[in-house]
Scaffold this motif. Structure first.
Motif, PDB file in Angstrom:
ATOM      1  N   UNK A 164       0.851  -1.193   0.080  1.00  0.00           N
ATOM      2  CA  UNK A 164      -0.082   0.061   0.117  1.00  0.00           C
ATOM      3  C   UNK A 164       0.821   1.241  -0.061  1.00  0.00           C
ATOM      4  N   UNK A 165       0.276   2.458  -0.674  1.00  0.00           N
ATOM      5  CA  UNK A 165       0.789   3.656  -0.520  1.00  0.00           C
ATOM      6  C   UNK A 165      -0.009   4.736  -1.052  1.00  0.00           C
TER       7      UNK A 165
ATOM      8  N   UNK B 191      -4.663  12.004  -0.534  1.00  0.00           N
ATOM      9  CA  UNK B 191      -6.105  11.869  -1.098  1.00  0.00           C
ATOM     10  C   UNK B 191      -6.179  10.833  -1.877  1.00  0.00           C
ATOM     11  N   UNK B 192      -5.015   9.984  -2.324  1.00  0.00           N
ATOM     12  CA  UNK B 192      -5.235   8.741  -3.043  1.00  0.00           C
ATOM     13  C   UNK B 192      -4.482   7.634  -2.467  1.00  0.00           C
TER      14      UNK B 192
ATOM     15  N   UNK C 200      -8.263   0.841  -4.909  1.00  0.00           N
ATOM     16  CA  UNK C 200      -7.951   2.244  -5.051  1.00  0.00           C
ATOM     17  C   UNK C 200      -9.135   3.189  -4.255  1.00  0.00           C
ATOM     18  N   UNK C 201      -8.736   4.053  -3.250  1.00  0.00           N
ATOM     19  CA  UNK C 201      -9.513   4.714  -2.795  1.00  0.00           C
ATOM     20  C   UNK C 201      -9.144   6.280  -2.681  1.00  0.00           C
TER      21      UNK C 201
ATOM     22  N   UNK D 147       6.407   3.942  -9.083  1.00  0.00           N
ATOM     23  CA  UNK D 147       6.182   3.081  -8.004  1.00  0.00           C
ATOM     24  C   UNK D 147       6.705   1.591  -8.866  1.00  0.00           C
ATOM     25  N   UNK D 148       7.369   1.098  -7.874  1.00  0.00           N
ATOM     26  CA  UNK D 148       7.796  -0.327  -8.255  1.00  0.00           C
ATOM     27  C   UNK D 148       6.654  -1.272  -7.855  1.00  0.00           C
ATOM     28  N   UNK D 149       5.618  -1.952  -8.689  1.00  0.00           N
ATOM     29  CA  UNK D 149       4.686  -2.537  -8.219  1.00  0.00           C
ATOM     30  C   UNK D 149       5.000  -4.309  -8.107  1.00  0.00           C
TER      31      UNK D 149
END
Length: 565
Positions: free
Chosen positions: A33-34, A41-42, A58-59, A172-174
């Motif tokens: 998570x990040x 906000x995201x 995704x929130x 981001x490294x997923x």
């Protein structure tokens, strides 16, 4: 957009009304998570499985439409996105799109994102969905081992205006394989800070500040199992990287703070990396079976703290006390961790021509002399993590392993390298490097915005090509790096030169264009390489090898030469 909504509105409403009423199980447990924006906000949670499927939760802090996806460069044009939300009447919408240009949004013919749920409360919209890492849709961007550029856009209501919404992008490294929840914290642990003390950062674009600090004094073996950056507030854009180097116990170390690579060479002593942090990185915890040893007669008692400052705006009056916080425990683990620095030796014979769309450089390591340099036979290196490093012109880094002249495979790579995201990444599986293996580090640079040659060096506007391999069990080898024969390159470019200095100076007389850039790249790849191997001990400081012509499939080695004095 109105055609899109009218087509799916009724269908999805009936579909998901049935879904919500059927008592579906709770959303899956996602390990990573990040926050994707500075204001939190995201919020993104995600995970991937053995079926090469990635799930996203995704929130977003909005009750309007939400768009999320992947971008080639962090901008909307060329992006692969999904758009979803909840209408005021409770029906939902969700579809797979791509952004053609700065004014055109098109729905994909192939809908490759599977929606699991869309929900909305008083403040936020949450979308849970999944997709394959590779969809075979030309409008979708693959999820790979490279750095991803994620993009999020959203609005305040359900009238989708993709080019007018609030937008955030983040690298981001997923493809992570180990989360903090996978690590076991010891029952007993201590913390210790290795930091500068109110250092006055000079009004210079680049400053390498070094000092020597003691490690914690312990009466028995302990393990450093975790570390994290401690950055002085408001200096996060100033601090480029922090490195901790172990010092041999026979070293005579200076006091105070000075330029790491300035007039006093003593401040460059100690070259074996213990831990490191760079722009975009976070804390790191070693695997449960390995950590860095302190407290035995063979362990370092002092370290060199190196902090690279990039004060491009030449701001005066800056005071910094940044450094690294280490976590250590008496609950020792099975293996002692070491770090091997590989890549191109940071020396101006490594150069990148101006105006290059793509220019590849190579640095070669041969481990055949590791036993001699180490003082005892070196056991196999079990690599479990890596950190890749270039400066602003870097676009990709690849580290390849060879044995007996044959390529075994890629150790690690990032073909979408982002200077703002330099972090330690775990390997999916432990990779074994045997004594005698070759390690080839390839860096891809782009210099379209530069009119002059970029030489290797310490400044952010200089370049580097490095790979730090985290492994166990630890040995005394600090680094193994190569650099090409600059005289050979100069002569291929039809320049006169009799030594390395003249070879570097000759590069300024080359008429750089697409043809000469490719000629230089080919010559640098074919040139003999000198490999420099360093150990933690002060004497001998290094050994050198002359390396034969390189290719991506075959590496031939020639005679060794004495170490410099």
């Amino acid at each position: 957009m109105s055609v899109f909504f009218s087509r799916i509105k009724g269908m999805l409403f009936l579909l998901f009304l049935t879904w919500f009423c059927s008592g579906q199980p709770a959303p899956p447990l996602l390990r990573f998570s990040v926050y994707l924006d500075p204001s939190n906000m995201v919020y993104l949670r995600w995970d991937h499985d053995e079926q090469e499927m990635m799930t996203f939760d995704l929130q977003v802090h909005t009750t309007g439409w939400v768009a999320f996806g992947f971008s080639p460069h962090g901008e909307l044009p060329g992006s692969d996105i999904v758009i979803g939300g909840v209408f005021p009447n409770g029906s939902i919408y969700f579809s797979d799109f791509h952004v053609v240009d700065e004014a055109t949004l098109e729905e994909d013919d192939s809908q490759d994102y599977k929606l699991l749920s869309v929900t909305e409360n008083e403040t936020s919209t949450t979308m849970l969905f999944k997709r394959h890492l590779r969809t075979c849709d030309s409008n979708d961007l693959d999820i790979t081992m490279d750095t991803a550029r994620l993009i999020t856009v959203f609005g305040t209501d359900d009238t989708v205006q993709i080019f007018k919404g609030q937008k955030f992008s983040k690298s981001l490294f997923l493809m992570r394989y180990r989360s903090p929840s996978n690590s076991t914290d010891p029952k007993i642990f201590f913390t210790y800070d290795l930091r500068l003390d109110n250092f006055a950062v000079p009004v210079e674009e680049t400053k390498y500040a070094c000092t020597f600090l003691p490690l914690p004094v312990v009466k028995q073996k302990h393990h450093i199992y975790k570390f994290e950056p401690v950055i002085t507030p408001h200096n996060i854009t100033l601090v480029h990287h922090i490195l901790i180097y172990a010092c041999g116990n026979a070293s005579v170390l200076p006091s105070g703070i000075d330029d790491c690579y300035g007039a006093n060479p003593d401040f460059a002593l100690c070259s074996q990396v213990v831990v490191g942090w760079a722009v975009g990185g976070e804390s790191y915890q070693f695997p449960d079976d390995a950590a860095y040893s302190i407290g035995t007669p063979w362990d370092p008692q002092y370290v060199r703290l190196e902090i690279h400052y990039s004060n491009f705006d030449l701001v005066s009056g800056l005071i910094d006390s940044s450094g690294v916080r280490i976590y250590y425990t008496p609950e020792v683990r099975k293996y002692d961790v070491g770090v091997l620095q590989t890549g191109i030796f940071t020396f101006p014979v490594h150069f990148i021509p101006p105006g290059a769309e793509s220019y590849r450089s190579y640095g070669l390591c041969n481990s055949s002399q590791f036993d001699e340099m180490n003082g005892t036979p070196v056991p196999d290196l079990h690599v479990f993590a890596y950190l890749l490093h270039t400066h602003l012109a870097g676009r990709g880094v690849k580290v390849t392993q060879y044995r007996n002249g044959k390529q075994l495979g890629i150790i690690c790579e990032d073909n979408k390298y982002d200077f703002t995201l330099q972090e330690i990444r775990d390997m999916k599986e432990i990779l074994v490097i045997k004594p005698g293996d070759e390690i080839l580090v390839e860096c891809n640079f782009q210099t379209l915005d530069r009119s002059g040659i970029t030489f290797a060096g310490p400044s952010t506007m200089n370049e580097m090509c490095l790979s730090f391999l985290f492994y166990y069990p630890r040995n005394n080898i600090s680094s193994c790096m190569g650099y090409p024969d600059i005289l050979y390159i100069a002569h291929v470019l039809k320049q006169e030169a009799s030594d390395a200095v003249e070879g570097m100076m000759a590069m300024d007389f080359v008429d750089w264009n697409n043809e000469t850039v490719k000629t230089a790249e080919k010559a640098a790849k074919e040139a003999d390489q000198i490999v420099v191997i360093k150990t933690i001990n002060v004497s001998p400081p290094s050994a050198q090898l002359v390396v034969g012509k390189m290719s991506l499939q075959v590496t031939t080695w020639y005679q060794s030469i004495p170490a410099p004095t």
